[in-house]
Design a protein around this motif. Structure first.
Motif, PDB file in Angstrom:
ATOM      1  N   ARG A   5      62.612  30.510  56.169  1.00  0.00           N
ATOM      2  CA  ARG A   5      63.674  29.994  57.026  1.00  0.00           C
ATOM      3  C   ARG A   5      64.428  28.868  56.298  1.00  0.00           C
ATOM      4  O   ARG A   5      65.659  28.853  56.279  1.00  0.00           O
ATOM      5  N   TYR A 164      66.145  35.167  56.180  1.00  0.00           N
ATOM      6  CA  TYR A 164      65.857  35.002  57.608  1.00  0.00           C
ATOM      7  C   TYR A 164      64.981  36.147  58.119  1.00  0.00           C
ATOM      8  O   TYR A 164      64.113  35.944  58.955  1.00  0.00           O
ATOM      9  N   ASN A 167      61.553  35.439  57.245  1.00  0.00           N
ATOM     10  CA  ASN A 167      61.128  34.384  58.163  1.00  0.00           C
ATOM     11  C   ASN A 167      60.677  34.972  59.508  1.00  0.00           C
ATOM     12  O   ASN A 167      59.662  34.565  60.071  1.00  0.00           O
ATOM     13  N   TRP A 168      61.400  35.983  59.995  1.00  0.00           N
ATOM     14  CA  TRP A 168      61.028  36.608  61.270  1.00  0.00           C
ATOM     15  C   TRP A 168      59.692  37.333  61.161  1.00  0.00           C
ATOM     16  O   TRP A 168      58.869  37.264  62.066  1.00  0.00           O
ATOM     17  N   ARG A 171      57.002  34.668  61.014  1.00  0.00           N
ATOM     18  CA  ARG A 171      56.765  34.075  62.339  1.00  0.00           C
ATOM     19  C   ARG A 171      56.023  35.049  63.246  1.00  0.00           C
ATOM     20  O   ARG A 171      55.151  34.655  64.024  1.00  0.00           O
ATOM     21  N   GLU A 175      52.836  33.069  64.388  1.00  0.00           N
ATOM     22  CA  GLU A 175      52.975  32.290  65.624  1.00  0.00           C
ATOM     23  C   GLU A 175      52.315  33.005  66.802  1.00  0.00           C
ATOM     24  O   GLU A 175      52.535  34.191  67.029  1.00  0.00           O
ATOM     25  N   TYR A 178      54.961  34.000  70.168  1.00  0.00           N
ATOM     26  CA  TYR A 178      56.186  34.300  69.444  1.00  0.00           C
ATOM     27  C   TYR A 178      57.137  35.128  70.314  1.00  0.00           C
ATOM     28  O   TYR A 178      56.818  36.231  70.726  1.00  0.00           O
ATOM     29  N   HIS A 179      58.320  34.570  70.608  1.00  0.00           N
ATOM     30  CA  HIS A 179      59.296  35.303  71.405  1.00  0.00           C
ATOM     31  C   HIS A 179      60.617  35.413  70.671  1.00  0.00           C
ATOM     32  O   HIS A 179      61.556  34.686  70.942  1.00  0.00           O
ATOM     33  N   HIS A 180      60.652  36.302  69.711  1.00  0.00           N
ATOM     34  CA  HIS A 180      61.897  36.580  69.036  1.00  0.00           C
ATOM     35  C   HIS A 180      62.427  37.855  69.650  1.00  0.00           C
ATOM     36  O   HIS A 180      61.664  38.627  70.206  1.00  0.00           O
ATOM     37  N   THR A 184      68.250  40.306  67.775  1.00  0.00           N
ATOM     38  CA  THR A 184      68.482  39.522  66.557  1.00  0.00           C
ATOM     39  C   THR A 184      68.008  40.294  65.328  1.00  0.00           C
ATOM     40  O   THR A 184      68.664  40.279  64.281  1.00  0.00           O
TER      41      THR A 184
END
Lengths: 216, 10
Positions: A5, A164, A167-168, A171, A175, A178-180, A184
């Motif tokens: 990130r 990015y 990074n996702w 994560r 994590e 995790y709420h991505h 996106t």
């Protein structure tokens, strides 16, 4: 914040610095699409509507201000600076970017996670960012002599969203809560994929020590 | 789940 990130943000920042350097020092915006720059300014406005209300970190707030300020200074240079504006190749910058804005707005109104003003504008900014580079890529293809700064600008911009994505994934794996959102991820993937062709020719020209030129 | 991870990104 993980390394992917942070590196992504730094690439994004670097792309803006490279572009401003070209404009400010060379007093030239040759090869740069004003339409792409207008789209990015719109992306930042719509994404950062919460800049003063939704505090996340000092880092985030400063970066948001930097991206907004740089976007508007680039627009000012390209449209109003008496020397720089004359180097703008208007005839090569013919992409009908209003259609992109319209299409992304319609899509954001139809496909979003929550139907609120903030959320639809945020979603619109994600969609628009994914395709905002298109006028610039079309312009690059028409430019016979792409200078190093312009080539590097687009390269850093493409690398940013690619990092990015890493990074996702990071994560997602590390994590607990995790709420991505899938929205996106898909947009980010499309955004990165648009650069694939450019990356290929960029790396090829770099390895062969040749000037960057995209096939028409 | 109102705290979305993509909101803390740029």
């Amino acid at each position: 914040m993980n390394i992917f990130r942070f590196a992504g943000d730094m690439m994004h920042l670097l792309s803006v610095v490279v572009l401003l350097l070209k404009i400010h020092k060379m007093k030239s915006c040759a090869g740069i699409s004003l339409k792409t720059q207008e789209l990015y300014a719109l992306v930042f406005i719509c994404r950062y509507l919460d800049i003063f209300t939704g505090f996340i970190s000092l880092y985030n707030t400063i970066m948001k201000i930097v991206f907004l300020a740089s976007a508007f200074s680039i627009l000012w240079y390209m449209r109003s600076h008496k020397v720089v504006r004359q180097t703008y190749d208007k005839d090569q910058d013919t992409f009908r970017h209003y259609f992109l804005i319209l299409a992304c707005m319609v899509l954001a109104l139809l496909v979003h996670h929550k139907f609120t003003f903030r959320e639809v504008m945020w979603t619109f900014s994600i969609y628009l960012e994914a395709v905002a580079i298109l006028p610039q890529l079309v312009m690059l293809q028409r430019t016979r002599n792409i200078d190093n700064l312009t080539g590097n600008y687009v390269f850093f911009l493409g690398t940013y969203r690619g990092l990015y994505m890493l990074n996702w994934v990071y994560r997602y794996l590390t994590e607990v809560h995790y709420h991505h959102r899938w929205l996106t991820w898909i947009s980010g993937f499309i955004q990165t994929a648009l650069y694939a062709d450019f990356f290929y020719y960029y790396v090829k020209s770099w390895r062969n020590n040749e000037k960057l030129q995209l096939p028409a | 789940s109102h705290d979305h991870a993509d909101k803390d990104e740029l």
